[in-house]
Design a protein around this motif. Structure first.
Motif, PDB file in Angstrom:
ATOM      1  N   SER A 294       0.817  -1.209   0.000  1.00  0.00           N
ATOM      2  CA  SER A 294       0.000   0.000   0.000  1.00  0.00           C
ATOM      3  C   SER A 294       0.856   1.265   0.000  1.00  0.00           C
ATOM      4  O   SER A 294       0.335   2.363  -0.134  1.00  0.00           O
ATOM      5  N   PHE A 295       2.158   1.107   0.161  1.00  0.00           N
ATOM      6  CA  PHE A 295       3.076   2.251   0.204  1.00  0.00           C
ATOM      7  C   PHE A 295       3.925   2.290  -1.063  1.00  0.00           C
ATOM      8  O   PHE A 295       4.475   1.276  -1.487  1.00  0.00           O
ATOM      9  N   THR A 296       4.016   3.483  -1.685  1.00  0.00           N
ATOM     10  CA  THR A 296       4.900   3.707  -2.842  1.00  0.00           C
ATOM     11  C   THR A 296       5.586   5.060  -2.654  1.00  0.00           C
ATOM     12  O   THR A 296       5.154   5.879  -1.825  1.00  0.00           O
ATOM     13  N   TRP A 297       6.631   5.306  -3.456  1.00  0.00           N
ATOM     14  CA  TRP A 297       7.373   6.559  -3.341  1.00  0.00           C
ATOM     15  C   TRP A 297       8.025   6.919  -4.658  1.00  0.00           C
ATOM     16  O   TRP A 297       8.268   6.057  -5.496  1.00  0.00           O
ATOM     17  N   THR A 298       8.293   8.212  -4.830  1.00  0.00           N
ATOM     18  CA  THR A 298       8.999   8.704  -6.024  1.00  0.00           C
ATOM     19  C   THR A 298       9.953   9.820  -5.607  1.00  0.00           C
ATOM     20  O   THR A 298       9.765  10.463  -4.573  1.00  0.00           O
ATOM     21  N   ILE A 299      10.971  10.026  -6.452  1.00  0.00           N
ATOM     22  CA  ILE A 299      11.912  11.143  -6.258  1.00  0.00           C
ATOM     23  C   ILE A 299      12.076  11.860  -7.598  1.00  0.00           C
ATOM     24  O   ILE A 299      12.368  11.224  -8.617  1.00  0.00           O
ATOM     25  N   ASP A 300      11.885  13.182  -7.584  1.00  0.00           N
ATOM     26  CA  ASP A 300      12.187  14.039  -8.731  1.00  0.00           C
ATOM     27  C   ASP A 300      13.242  15.037  -8.278  1.00  0.00           C
ATOM     28  O   ASP A 300      13.065  15.717  -7.256  1.00  0.00           O
ATOM     29  N   SER A 301      14.329  15.128  -9.028  1.00  0.00           N
ATOM     30  CA  SER A 301      15.448  15.948  -8.557  1.00  0.00           C
ATOM     31  C   SER A 301      16.012  16.820  -9.658  1.00  0.00           C
ATOM     32  O   SER A 301      16.346  16.359 -10.743  1.00  0.00           O
ATOM     33  N   GLU A 302      16.051  18.124  -9.371  1.00  0.00           N
ATOM     34  CA  GLU A 302      16.807  19.086 -10.163  1.00  0.00           C
ATOM     35  C   GLU A 302      17.830  19.699  -9.204  1.00  0.00           C
ATOM     36  O   GLU A 302      17.475  20.531  -8.361  1.00  0.00           O
ATOM     37  N   PRO A 303      19.092  19.277  -9.289  1.00  0.00           N
ATOM     38  CA  PRO A 303      20.100  19.706  -8.308  1.00  0.00           C
ATOM     39  C   PRO A 303      20.135  21.220  -8.133  1.00  0.00           C
ATOM     40  O   PRO A 303      20.130  21.968  -9.108  1.00  0.00           O
ATOM     41  N   PHE A 304      20.123  21.620  -6.848  1.00  0.00           N
ATOM     42  CA  PHE A 304      20.200  23.017  -6.429  1.00  0.00           C
ATOM     43  C   PHE A 304      19.019  23.858  -6.938  1.00  0.00           C
ATOM     44  O   PHE A 304      19.062  25.080  -6.920  1.00  0.00           O
ATOM     45  N   GLU A 305      17.990  23.185  -7.390  1.00  0.00           N
ATOM     46  CA  GLU A 305      16.752  23.866  -7.767  1.00  0.00           C
ATOM     47  C   GLU A 305      15.602  23.340  -6.909  1.00  0.00           C
ATOM     48  O   GLU A 305      15.070  24.040  -6.059  1.00  0.00           O
ATOM     49  N   ASN A 306      15.231  22.092  -7.144  1.00  0.00           N
ATOM     50  CA  ASN A 306      14.119  21.499  -6.396  1.00  0.00           C
ATOM     51  C   ASN A 306      14.222  19.980  -6.446  1.00  0.00           C
ATOM     52  O   ASN A 306      14.252  19.388  -7.525  1.00  0.00           O
ATOM     53  N   THR A 307      14.329  19.367  -5.300  1.00  0.00           N
ATOM     54  CA  THR A 307      14.325  17.914  -5.165  1.00  0.00           C
ATOM     55  C   THR A 307      13.131  17.541  -4.300  1.00  0.00           C
ATOM     56  O   THR A 307      12.997  18.027  -3.169  1.00  0.00           O
ATOM     57  N   VAL A 308      12.237  16.710  -4.849  1.00  0.00           N
ATOM     58  CA  VAL A 308      10.979  16.388  -4.175  1.00  0.00           C
ATOM     59  C   VAL A 308      10.909  14.887  -3.925  1.00  0.00           C
ATOM     60  O   VAL A 308      11.058  14.081  -4.853  1.00  0.00           O
ATOM     61  N   LEU A 309      10.680  14.523  -2.656  1.00  0.00           N
ATOM     62  CA  LEU A 309      10.398  13.133  -2.273  1.00  0.00           C
ATOM     63  C   LEU A 309       8.908  13.031  -1.971  1.00  0.00           C
ATOM     64  O   LEU A 309       8.392  13.751  -1.100  1.00  0.00           O
ATOM     65  N   ARG A 310       8.220  12.161  -2.694  1.00  0.00           N
ATOM     66  CA  ARG A 310       6.777  11.983  -2.498  1.00  0.00           C
ATOM     67  C   ARG A 310       6.514  10.590  -1.937  1.00  0.00           C
ATOM     68  O   ARG A 310       6.996   9.590  -2.496  1.00  0.00           O
ATOM     69  N   LEU A 311       5.761  10.544  -0.866  1.00  0.00           N
ATOM     70  CA  LEU A 311       5.379   9.284  -0.232  1.00  0.00           C
ATOM     71  C   LEU A 311       3.872   9.110  -0.376  1.00  0.00           C
ATOM     72  O   LEU A 311       3.098  10.006   0.000  1.00  0.00           O
ATOM     73  N   TYR A 312       3.437   7.955  -0.929  1.00  0.00           N
ATOM     74  CA  TYR A 312       2.024   7.676  -1.140  1.00  0.00           C
ATOM     75  C   TYR A 312       1.609   6.480  -0.288  1.00  0.00           C
ATOM     76  O   TYR A 312       2.275   5.435  -0.307  1.00  0.00           O
ATOM     77  N   ILE A 313       0.513   6.628   0.451  1.00  0.00           N
ATOM     78  CA  ILE A 313       0.013   5.545   1.295  1.00  0.00           C
ATOM     79  C   ILE A 313      -1.474   5.400   1.042  1.00  0.00           C
ATOM     80  O   ILE A 313      -2.243   6.370   1.164  1.00  0.00           O
ATOM     81  N   SER A 314      -1.870   4.188   0.668  1.00  0.00           N
ATOM     82  CA  SER A 314      -3.280   3.887   0.502  1.00  0.00           C
ATOM     83  C   SER A 314      -3.896   3.708   1.893  1.00  0.00           C
ATOM     84  O   SER A 314      -3.535   2.803   2.642  1.00  0.00           O
ATOM     85  N   ILE A 315      -4.804   4.609   2.264  1.00  0.00           N
ATOM     86  CA  ILE A 315      -5.302   4.689   3.634  1.00  0.00           C
ATOM     87  C   ILE A 315      -6.454   3.719   3.853  1.00  0.00           C
ATOM     88  O   ILE A 315      -7.368   3.591   3.032  1.00  0.00           O
ATOM     89  N   LYS A 316      -6.345   3.004   4.988  1.00  0.00           N
ATOM     90  CA  LYS A 316      -7.447   2.169   5.456  1.00  0.00           C
ATOM     91  C   LYS A 316      -8.175   2.908   6.574  1.00  0.00           C
ATOM     92  O   LYS A 316      -7.697   3.913   7.097  1.00  0.00           O
ATOM     93  N   GLU A 317      -9.292   2.362   6.998  1.00  0.00           N
ATOM     94  CA  GLU A 317     -10.105   3.033   8.017  1.00  0.00           C
ATOM     95  C   GLU A 317      -9.335   3.191   9.322  1.00  0.00           C
ATOM     96  O   GLU A 317      -9.451   4.192  10.011  1.00  0.00           O
ATOM     97  N   GLY A 318      -8.520   2.218   9.686  1.00  0.00           N
ATOM     98  CA  GLY A 318      -7.790   2.264  10.954  1.00  0.00           C
ATOM     99  C   GLY A 318      -6.674   3.268  10.975  1.00  0.00           C
ATOM    100  O   GLY A 318      -6.117   3.559  12.034  1.00  0.00           O
ATOM    101  N   ASP A 319      -6.282   3.823   9.792  1.00  0.00           N
ATOM    102  CA  ASP A 319      -5.173   4.770   9.733  1.00  0.00           C
ATOM    103  C   ASP A 319      -5.610   6.212   9.977  1.00  0.00           C
ATOM    104  O   ASP A 319      -4.799   7.116   9.962  1.00  0.00           O
ATOM    105  N   VAL A 320      -6.939   6.442  10.168  1.00  0.00           N
ATOM    106  CA  VAL A 320      -7.461   7.779  10.444  1.00  0.00           C
ATOM    107  C   VAL A 320      -7.884   7.824  11.897  1.00  0.00           C
ATOM    108  O   VAL A 320      -8.544   6.916  12.397  1.00  0.00           O
ATOM    109  N   THR A 321      -7.473   8.863  12.597  1.00  0.00           N
ATOM    110  CA  THR A 321      -7.786   8.946  14.028  1.00  0.00           C
ATOM    111  C   THR A 321      -9.271   9.194  14.244  1.00  0.00           C
ATOM    112  O   THR A 321     -10.007   9.620  13.340  1.00  0.00           O
ATOM    113  N   ARG A 322      -9.715   8.942  15.471  1.00  0.00           N
ATOM    114  CA  ARG A 322     -11.123   9.110  15.828  1.00  0.00           C
ATOM    115  C   ARG A 322     -11.575  10.547  15.603  1.00  0.00           C
ATOM    116  O   ARG A 322     -12.703  10.825  15.216  1.00  0.00           O
ATOM    117  N   GLU A 323     -10.659  11.490  15.841  1.00  0.00           N
ATOM    118  CA  GLU A 323     -11.009  12.899  15.686  1.00  0.00           C
ATOM    119  C   GLU A 323     -11.421  13.232  14.271  1.00  0.00           C
ATOM    120  O   GLU A 323     -12.391  13.923  14.029  1.00  0.00           O
TER     121      GLU A 323
END
Length: 592
Positions: free
Chosen positions: A558-587
């Motif tokens: 359920s977890f995947t990730w990607t990296i896009d990198s332009e040195p000294f401009e913008n490097t982005v790490l993206r984390l994706y998680i497919s959420i189940k009901e138990g992963d959301v708090t009661r609030e």
């Protein structure tokens, strides 16, 4: 009759026992000597293999540094002119000095124009321009684009990298970039590989030219006596590592060698260990074995003599000892005249049994004491964090009384971070807790770096309620600071954002640091697929990979990730998680 039997028994037992021990001692001595020598060679080979990896990494870093000019389009356009104007010369001076101060071991950076021979170079606090013939450089480079060599420079040995600077796309040679580096770092690599009275040699073969460096003569380069060590037996034996016996400086010994390639660059490490050193290494354990064997023989002789005159023991003393044991006295005392009959053996075995029983009782008591000590240490480990929390709060109160609110706020932030990291009860927390913690962390770092650090946190309300593994953000932000701000001079920008789109949770961490090359991203992806655990000795990617592995073991596919990198401009790490009901708090559920 009894005396005759006693002599026969004594002599027979000595012959049967001592002679095999003496023979086994001789065999053990010989086999141990060979084993120690073999282990010494194997351990040194492994050490040299690690050292070679460090050397290859070091040469790769220098090589990549020299390639930085080819990616500067403005600079390449300037160098394409036969004669540089004032502005172009100023730009070239800036780029030369920029290379010079990238590494404290770089002592000189030089650029020579191919057609005119104009040479621009910079040393520490010096920048000059002069005419210089480039025929030697052309000959040295040949058809290669990059050549390494060791040479004398200012009465010291320097590692020099020469690189052709060519225009794109016609591949015309514009000039030659030369980077001179002190061998201090190179020498530090080699010092980890040898000990006193051992010699270490490094051979660099680039464009069919061999340069040499030795630990014995660090201020000499390409010494003929050193170059002669790189024999055909080492170069052409078809193996990357091995050993052979040879003579160096009129001293016999074993030469261990390890070879590796970095592109067209051939590196060879040779470690010469004199036979005297190997003998000394083997002498100490062999002497210990001989001493132990001698003591064993003496003990056996004494034991045989004792057994031969004490075969039997009085049975009434045995019964007395049994009664003493019943009362809790495990000490066996032998009194009276010893009898030489078969009952003595029974008493001896009984004494041995009582001794073992006494050891077991004592061992049990020691185990109980160790358990008690361990429990006490656990209690102390629980008390110490509370002591530190209270101490930090007390210091903060003092700072507030002295009208130092900034110090007070930083102490409160540090106390919060410490309390959060030491809380071992919760393995998963809402993202809001992680964001609150990382905001405290960045606040402390902001006090350290000032205007050199800028950060922005943008998280939607829904995403802040998602439960994530604890301490998942801090290693990623710390990587951005360590690799982007601590090692650079530019302003570092860090941005953290999160959002929840239906059942897909997305967390992003971006910065303007050096980022990742395409090859490095591919390497990280391969490590993630193979689930290769990084060791501390390996440089780069440890914190990132640990976070990725934690998320994988927590969420699986359920977890995947990607990296896009332009040195000294913008490097982005993206984390994706497919959420189940138990992963959301009661609030968050109540909000919905």
């Amino acid at each position: 009759m009894s005396k005759s039997l006693h002599k026969k028994l004594l002599v027979g037992m000595l012959l049967v026992t001592v002679i095999p021990i003496i023979i086994s001692t001789i065999i053990t001595y010989q086999s141990t000597s060979e084993t120690i020598e073999k282990n010494l060679v194997n351990s040194n080979q492994q050490l040299m293999e690690v050292g070679m990896d460090n050397l290859v990494y070091y040469f790769r870093e220098l090589d990549q540094m020299s390639l930085s000019w080819t990616f500067d389009e403005e600079l390449m356009n300037d160098l394409d002119h036969q004669t540089l104007n004032f502005q172009q010369e100023q730009n070239l001076e800036y780029e030369i000095k920029n290379l010079l101060y990238q590494n404290p071991n770089i002592s000189r950076v030089q650029y020579s124009v191919d057609n005119t021979g104009d040479t621009y170079y910079s040393e520490r606090n010096v920048y000059l321009q002069q005419k210089q013939r480039v025929d030697d450089l052309r000959k040295k480079m040949g058809d290669r684009y990059r050549v390494f060599e060791l040479k004398k420079y200012q009465d010291e040995v320097a590692l020099v990298l020469h690189r052709k600077i060519v225009s794109v796309p016609d591949r015309e040679v514009l000039g030659y970039l030369s980077i001179y580096t002190h061998v201090d770092e190179l020498d530090a690599f080699l010092q980890r590989l040898y000990e006193e009275d051992e010699n270490m040699f490094l051979f660099i073969e680039s464009n069919n030219t061999i340069s040499s460096y030795s630990s014995e003569h660090p201020n000499q380069v390409n010494d003929e006596s050193v170059l002669s060590i790189l024999t055909d037996s080492i170069k052409d034996n078809g193996q990357t590592s091995g050993s052979l016996d040879m003579e160096v400086n009129q001293e016999d010994g074993t030469a261990l060698f390890h070879q590796d390639q970095y592109e067209d660059l051939s590196l060879t490490l040779v470690k010469f260990i004199p036979f005297t050193i190997i003998a000394e290494e083997a002498q100490s354990p062999l002497q210990q074995i001989a001493i132990v064997q001698m003591i064993t023989v003496l003990v056996i002789i004494f034991f045989i003599y004792f057994v031969s005159i004490s075969i039997t023991r009085p049975i009434h003393r045995l019964m007395k000892n049994i009664r003493s044991i019943e009362k809790g006295d495990f000490e066996v005392k032998e009194k009276g005249v010893k009898r030489e009959d078969e009952l003595g053996l029974l008493e001896e075995r009984f004494s041995s049994m009582v001794g073992r029983l006494n050891q077991l009782v004592n061992k049990e008591m020691r185990l109980q004491m160790e358990v008690t000590t361990a429990q006490l240490k656990m209690l102390q480990a629980q008390i110490n964090p509370h002591f530190l929390y209270n101490t930090l709060q007390s210091i903060g109160t003092i700072a507030l009384k002295h009208k130092l609110p900034d110090v007070y706020q930083r102490l409160i932030s540090l106390s919060s971070l410490f309390r959060y990291s030491m809380d071992l009860k919760n393995k998963r927390v809402p993202l809001a807790k992680e964001v609150e913690m990382i905001d405290e962390y960045l606040y402390l770092q902001k006090g350290r770096f000032g205007d050199r650090l800028e950060y922005d946190i943008r998280c939607t309300d829904e995403s802040l309620q998602i439960e994530v593994p604890k301490m998942v953000l801090q290693p990623l932000v710390e990587n951005s600071i360590v690799h982007g701000i601590e090692r650079g001079n530019q302003v570092g920008r860090i941005q953290i954002s999160s959002q929840l789109d239906e059942n897909m949770f997305q967390l992003e961490v971006s910065d303007n640091g050096p980022g990742f090359s395409v090859e490095k991203i591919a390497e990280l992806q391969n490590m993630y697929k193979s689930k290769e655990v990084l060791s501390e000795n390996r440089q780069g990617g440890i914190g990132l990979m640990n976070v990725l592995f934690r998320l994988y073991y927590e969420y699986g596919d359920s977890f995947t990730w990607t990296i896009d990198s332009e040195p000294f401009e913008n490097t982005v790490l993206r984390l994706y998680i497919s959420i189940k009901e138990g992963d959301v708090t009661r609030e968050s559920i109540n909000r919905g």
